[in-house]
Design a protein around this motif. Structure first.
Motif, short mmCIF file in Angstrom:
data_model
loop_
_atom_site.label_atom_id
_atom_site.label_comp_id
_atom_site.label_asym_id
_atom_site.label_seq_id
_atom_site.Cartn_x
_atom_site.Cartn_y
_atom_site.Cartn_z
N CYS A 1 -1.13 -5.93 3.12
CA CYS A 1 -0.46 -6.31 4.36
C CYS A 1 -1.31 -7.10 5.28
N GLY B 1 0.91 -1.46 0.16
CA GLY B 1 0.02 0.00 0.17
C GLY B 1 0.90 1.25 -0.11
N CYS B 2 1.72 1.44 0.86
CA CYS B 2 2.90 2.65 0.88
C CYS B 2 3.35 2.86 -0.31
N ARG C 1 9.11 8.08 12.24
CA ARG C 1 7.91 7.93 11.55
C ARG C 1 6.70 8.64 12.30
N CYS D 1 2.36 -0.47 11.67
CA CYS D 1 2.68 0.47 11.01
C CYS D 1 1.71 1.60 11.20
N CYS E 1 -1.21 1.72 9.70
CA CYS E 1 -1.08 2.16 8.28
C CYS E 1 -2.53 2.92 7.92
#
Ligand code: SF4
Ligand code: SF4
Ligand code: SF4
Ligand code: SF4
Lengths: 264, 135
Positions: A109, A82-83, A230, A117, A119
């Motif tokens: 994922c 995705g990232c 992050r 993450c 995410c």
């Protein structure tokens, strides 16, 4: 899990639709980036899950840029999560890669990774294999925001103070493609000292990630000083969303706030 | 067309971080930290990150060289070793063994380091031996 991906890549290679597939290969217990040009090699394909899901991710998009520069007329496929897909959308916009010449081989994922993450979207639109997981909200940003201003500044300064200025965060970042890098410029960020100018060095990089950071987390994984980079860049992304309504890597058409020059 | 990454090790210090050399059509174009290396677990210091830059440096020594009248010229191992031995002998005789110091490398094997300290102590006759980690 790699069967569907192998099949998709094998078909692209045998039909001659791509020159090669940039993915990961397992070799004597190590997982490393590799360009598959022959379908016969696909047995050694790895999806980047070593001891835990996604623990051997590499900046494939960054390698893709090098490859495309050497072979501008060829079409390649690349393994993306995705990232990485968010990254490609930005790289197309910033003209670092040509959308017409890249085929996306998408991998979703698992929840465990999406949670680690925190995410936004743990699967790509071009999903071929793997789950279509749920968005996970960030606790880490909220935690830091929970501190009062003084404590928060002290927290970040203490974190940044451990920096050994390896430039690993910048080097591994698939979205850092500038020919000349501001955090190496003496006039912008004083050079020649370790730890580097605190917090200038880190804030300069954070600002440069506006509209670029797609929150892959590779920088934090590469940081020998365990600085929560992050979390810092997630906050940058949040501000851009709040102030400009822009989500980095969401669409190919919408320009990022730093890309617009308005003449009034 | 060939693009691969090759597992190697950082030659700079005794940690021995695992790194991946990015090789495009036989040329090294970049370095990445190895995520599967138990030593550095996907991290490198600035020296490891820039390994690909020095590999192709024209300043690298590729053969023995000897300095004569302030200029270096290409030499052979025989000539270079002979010169080093002769000069070390002369210096030792004239100024004593403690006028010589030896620096070894944390990147050598234990056996090589053992051999060098033996050479320093037994052949040169001095305890002046240290290694790169304290330079
Ligand atoms: S950031 Fe999202 S898409 Fe990328 S590896 Fe983590 S969970 Fe997967
Ligand atoms: S998370 Fe880090 S490595 Fe990934 S795009 Fe953002 S700044 Fe770059
Ligand atoms: S990776 Fe960590 S230690 Fe290295 S420069 Fe970036 S913040 Fe500093
Ligand atoms: S990367 Fe740095 S710490 Fe690792 S072996 Fe090389 S010099 Fe030593």
């Amino acid at each position: 899990m790699s069967t569907k991906i192998k099949e998709a890549v094998r078909a692209l290679l045998t039909e001659g639709k791509i020159k090669g597939f940039l993915g990961l290969r397992e070799e004597k217990g190590n997982i490393m980036p590799y360009l598959f040009c022959d379908p016969k090699e696909l047995d050694a394909l790895s999806l980047g899950d070593w001891k835990k899901p996604g623990d051997t991710r590499y900046p494939l998009n960054q390698l893709m840029i090098k490859l495309a520069m050497a072979y501008p007329n060829e079409t390649f496929a690349v393994l993306i999560r995705g990232c990485d897909e968010r990254g490609l959308k930005e790289l197309f916009k910033w003209k670092q890669l040509d959308e017409e010449k890249i085929v996306l081989i998408g991998l979703g994922c698992p929840d465990e990774l999406a949670k680690a993450c925190e995410c936004e979207k743990p699967f790509p639109d071009s999903l071929i294999d793997g789950p279509k997981g749920e968005k996970v909200d960030s606790q880490k940003v909220a935690q830091v925001e929970g501190m009062d201003l003084d404590t928060r500044l002290q927290f970040w300064k203490a974190e940044f103070n451990r920096c050994i200025k390896c430039f690993g965060c910048r080097n591994i970042c698939p979205m850092c493609f500038c020919n000349e890098c501001s955090i190496e410029e003496d006039q912008l960020v004083g050079t020649g000292e370790i730890p580097p100018a605190n917090p200038t060095f880190h804030l300069a990089r954070a600002i440069h990630m506006v509209g670029r950071c797609i929150d892959c987390g590779l920088c934090e994984e590469a940081c020998p000083a365990d600085i929560p980079l992050r979390t810092l860049y997630k906050k940058v992304g949040e501000i851009i969303h709040q102030e400009f309504g822009y989500k980095t890597g969401l669409s190919v058409d919408e320009k990022s706030p730093f890309n617009i020059i308005e003449v009034k | 067309m060939e693009f691969k990454t090759v597992l190697s090790f950082c030659p700079y210090c005794g940690c021995g971080c695992g790194l991946l050399l990015e090789v495009l059509d036989g040329k090294i174009v970049g370095t990445l930290p190895s995520k599967t290396s138990p030593v550095n677990q996907g991290k490198l210091c600035i020296k490891g990150w820039t390994v690909h830059e020095f590999i192709t440096s024209p300043n690298r020594l590729t053969q023995p060289m000897v300095r004569q009248d302030d200029a270096l010229h290409d030499s052979s191992w025989d000539e270079a070793l002979h010169l080093a031995a002769t000069r070390l002998k002369e210096i030792k005789e004239k100024h004593g063994p403690d006028s010589i110091g030896v620096l070894t490398s944390a990147k050598c094997t234990n056996e090589e380091n053992y051999l060098l300290q033996k050479f320093t102590r037994a052949a040169l006759g001095t305890n002046n031996i240290d290694h790169c980690a304290r330079l």
